[in-house]
Design a protein around this motif. Structure first.
Motif, PDB file in Angstrom:
ATOM      1  N   LEU A 173      -0.971   3.124  10.251  1.00 19.75           N
ATOM      2  CA  LEU A 173      -2.078   3.835   9.606  1.00 19.75           C
ATOM      3  C   LEU A 173      -2.418   5.183  10.232  1.00 19.75           C
ATOM      4  N   ASN A 174      -1.998   5.454  11.436  1.00 21.19           N
ATOM      5  CA  ASN A 174      -2.319   6.732  12.068  1.00 21.19           C
ATOM      6  C   ASN A 174      -1.359   7.848  11.695  1.00 21.19           C
ATOM      7  N   ASN A 175      -0.345   7.533  10.900  1.00 20.78           N
ATOM      8  CA  ASN A 175       0.646   8.529  10.533  1.00 20.78           C
ATOM      9  C   ASN A 175       0.204   9.275   9.278  1.00 20.78           C
ATOM     10  N   ALA A 176       0.178  10.592   9.332  1.00 22.23           N
ATOM     11  CA  ALA A 176      -0.334  11.414   8.237  1.00 22.23           C
ATOM     12  C   ALA A 176       0.539  11.356   6.990  1.00 22.23           C
ATOM     13  N   THR A 177       1.809  10.990   7.106  1.00 25.40           N
ATOM     14  CA  THR A 177       2.694  10.986   5.941  1.00 25.40           C
ATOM     15  C   THR A 177       2.895   9.586   5.355  1.00 25.40           C
ATOM     16  N   LEU A 178       2.076   8.619   5.765  1.00 26.43           N
ATOM     17  CA  LEU A 178       2.186   7.255   5.253  1.00 26.43           C
ATOM     18  C   LEU A 178       1.682   7.197   3.820  1.00 26.43           C
ATOM     19  N   GLN A 179       2.485   6.607   2.941  1.00 25.01           N
ATOM     20  CA  GLN A 179       2.095   6.403   1.555  1.00 25.01           C
ATOM     21  C   GLN A 179       2.223   4.929   1.218  1.00 25.01           C
ATOM     22  N   ILE A 180       1.553   4.518   0.165  1.00 28.59           N
ATOM     23  CA  ILE A 180       1.607   3.137  -0.293  1.00 28.59           C
ATOM     24  C   ILE A 180       1.909   3.132  -1.786  1.00 28.59           C
ATOM     25  N   GLU A 181       2.796   2.240  -2.193  1.00 28.93           N
ATOM     26  CA  GLU A 181       3.068   2.021  -3.614  1.00 28.93           C
ATOM     27  C   GLU A 181       2.619   0.612  -3.945  1.00 28.93           C
ATOM     28  N   VAL A 182       1.664   0.508  -4.861  1.00 27.43           N
ATOM     29  CA  VAL A 182       1.089  -0.779  -5.244  1.00 27.43           C
ATOM     30  C   VAL A 182       1.571  -1.139  -6.643  1.00 27.43           C
ATOM     31  N   ARG A 200      10.569   7.282   2.859  1.00 27.35           N
ATOM     32  CA  ARG A 200      11.447   6.127   3.060  1.00 27.35           C
ATOM     33  C   ARG A 200      10.616   4.851   3.155  1.00 27.35           C
ATOM     34  N   ASP A 201      11.107   3.787   2.508  1.00 25.32           N
ATOM     35  CA  ASP A 201      10.413   2.501   2.558  1.00 25.32           C
ATOM     36  C   ASP A 201      10.409   1.951   3.975  1.00 25.32           C
ATOM     37  N   LEU A 202       9.257   1.461   4.426  1.00 23.75           N
ATOM     38  CA  LEU A 202       9.146   0.825   5.736  1.00 23.75           C
ATOM     39  C   LEU A 202       9.413  -0.670   5.671  1.00 23.75           C
ATOM     40  N   ASN A 203       9.214  -1.266   4.503  1.00 23.71           N
ATOM     41  CA  ASN A 203       9.464  -2.687   4.337  1.00 23.71           C
ATOM     42  C   ASN A 203      10.375  -2.898   3.134  1.00 23.71           C
ATOM     43  N   PHE A 204      11.396  -3.728   3.306  1.00 24.92           N
ATOM     44  CA  PHE A 204      12.341  -3.984   2.224  1.00 24.92           C
ATOM     45  C   PHE A 204      11.751  -4.925   1.183  1.00 24.92           C
ATOM     46  N   GLU A 205      11.070  -5.944   1.642  1.00 23.29           N
ATOM     47  CA  GLU A 205      10.384  -6.867   0.738  1.00 23.29           C
ATOM     48  C   GLU A 205       8.925  -6.443   0.646  1.00 23.29           C
ATOM     49  N   PRO A 206       8.367  -6.411  -0.564  1.00 19.39           N
ATOM     50  CA  PRO A 206       6.958  -6.010  -0.690  1.00 19.39           C
ATOM     51  C   PRO A 206       6.016  -6.990  -0.004  1.00 19.39           C
ATOM     52  N   TYR A 207       4.929  -6.455   0.535  1.00 24.69           N
ATOM     53  CA  TYR A 207       3.861  -7.277   1.098  1.00 24.69           C
ATOM     54  C   TYR A 207       3.003  -7.805  -0.049  1.00 24.69           C
ATOM     55  N   MET A 251       2.955  -3.727 -16.312  1.00 23.54           N
ATOM     56  CA  MET A 251       3.134  -3.541 -14.872  1.00 23.54           C
ATOM     57  C   MET A 251       2.704  -2.116 -14.537  1.00 23.54           C
ATOM     58  N   ILE A 252       1.836  -1.991 -13.571  1.00 23.59           N
ATOM     59  CA  ILE A 252       1.359  -0.683 -13.120  1.00 23.59           C
ATOM     60  C   ILE A 252       1.909  -0.454 -11.724  1.00 23.59           C
ATOM     61  N   ARG A 253       2.522   0.701 -11.534  1.00 24.77           N
ATOM     62  CA  ARG A 253       2.997   1.112 -10.209  1.00 24.77           C
ATOM     63  C   ARG A 253       2.288   2.415  -9.883  1.00 24.77           C
ATOM     64  N   ALA A 254       1.454   2.352  -8.878  1.00 25.85           N
ATOM     65  CA  ALA A 254       0.680   3.535  -8.491  1.00 25.85           C
ATOM     66  C   ALA A 254       0.947   3.842  -7.024  1.00 25.85           C
ATOM     67  N   THR A 255       1.060   5.122  -6.734  1.00 29.79           N
ATOM     68  CA  THR A 255       1.305   5.577  -5.371  1.00 29.79           C
ATOM     69  C   THR A 255       0.072   6.298  -4.869  1.00 29.79           C
ATOM     70  N   GLY A 256      -0.247   6.090  -3.597  1.00 32.94           N
ATOM     71  CA  GLY A 256      -1.411   6.745  -3.026  1.00 32.94           C
ATOM     72  C   GLY A 256      -1.401   6.673  -1.521  1.00 32.94           C
ATOM     73  N   GLU A 257      -2.594   6.820  -0.968  1.00 28.58           N
ATOM     74  CA  GLU A 257      -2.768   6.797   0.479  1.00 28.58           C
ATOM     75  C   GLU A 257      -3.887   5.830   0.845  1.00 28.58           C
ATOM     76  N   LEU A 301       5.112   0.186   1.870  1.00 27.13           N
ATOM     77  CA  LEU A 301       4.697   1.356   2.630  1.00 27.13           C
ATOM     78  C   LEU A 301       5.871   2.311   2.722  1.00 27.13           C
ATOM     79  N   ARG A 302       5.575   3.601   2.659  1.00 28.25           N
ATOM     80  CA  ARG A 302       6.602   4.631   2.782  1.00 28.25           C
ATOM     81  C   ARG A 302       6.182   5.634   3.837  1.00 28.25           C
ATOM     82  N   LEU A 303       7.124   6.008   4.651  1.00 29.52           N
ATOM     83  CA  LEU A 303       6.907   7.008   5.683  1.00 29.52           C
ATOM     84  C   LEU A 303       7.937   8.100   5.468  1.00 29.52           C
ATOM     85  N   ASN A 304       7.461   9.316   5.230  1.00 28.88           N
ATOM     86  CA  ASN A 304       8.348  10.452   4.959  1.00 28.88           C
ATOM     87  C   ASN A 304       9.320  10.143   3.820  1.00 28.88           C
TER      88      ASN A 304
END
Length: 131
Positions: A59-68, A28-35, A76-82, A23-26
């Motif tokens: 989840l209530n933050n408008a700038t939250l992004q996810i990299e899967v 910046r990564d929110l978690n160092f190890e991937p979930y 390996m596929i790395r996709a970013t989204g919401e 997860l990324r907020l603004n």
């Protein structure tokens, strides 16, 4: 959050695909190890996934992004989204992820799914002939 799918196809897996996400907020990564998570279904523009990770507070933050990160066939596929929706499920949550527009990711997902499906069909044929 209500979200209606507008895509032409969505592939549902017989067995969920292992994946990881951050997860990324603004920016910046929110978690160092991937979930850890499982991909339940996929389209070129998004996925439905399941995770036991407790991320509801973000989840209530408008700038939250996810990299899967995941592999459908060999790449390996790395996709970013919401995350566009979430709901409690078993001992975790299911999430709908809408990928940011990226033609390269769209094409890679389609190509990997085609290759994966070809291998599944051949495996099914082989299994039927064997027995």
């Amino acid at each position: 959050m209500n979200f209606k799918r507008q895509e032409g196809f969505r592939f549902v897996f017989n067995e969920a695909i292992d994946a990881k996400f951050k997860l990324r907020l603004n920016g910046r990564d929110l978690n160092f190890e991937p979930y850890e998570c499982k991909i339940i279904d996929i389209s070129p523009r998004g996925i439905k996934m399941f995770s036991e990770a407790k991320i509801g507070e973000y989840l209530n933050n408008a700038t939250l992004q996810i990299e899967v990160q995941f592999v459908l066939d060999v790449s390996m596929i790395r996709a970013t989204g919401e995350i566009v929706w979430s709901k409690p499920y078993a001992n975790g949550s299911q999430f709908g992820v809408l990928f940011h527009e990226d033609e390269n990711i769209d094409e890679l997902i389609i190509s990997e799914m085609k290759q994966r499906r070809k291998k599944e069909v051949l495996q099914d044929k082989f299994t039927k002939i064997k027995y």
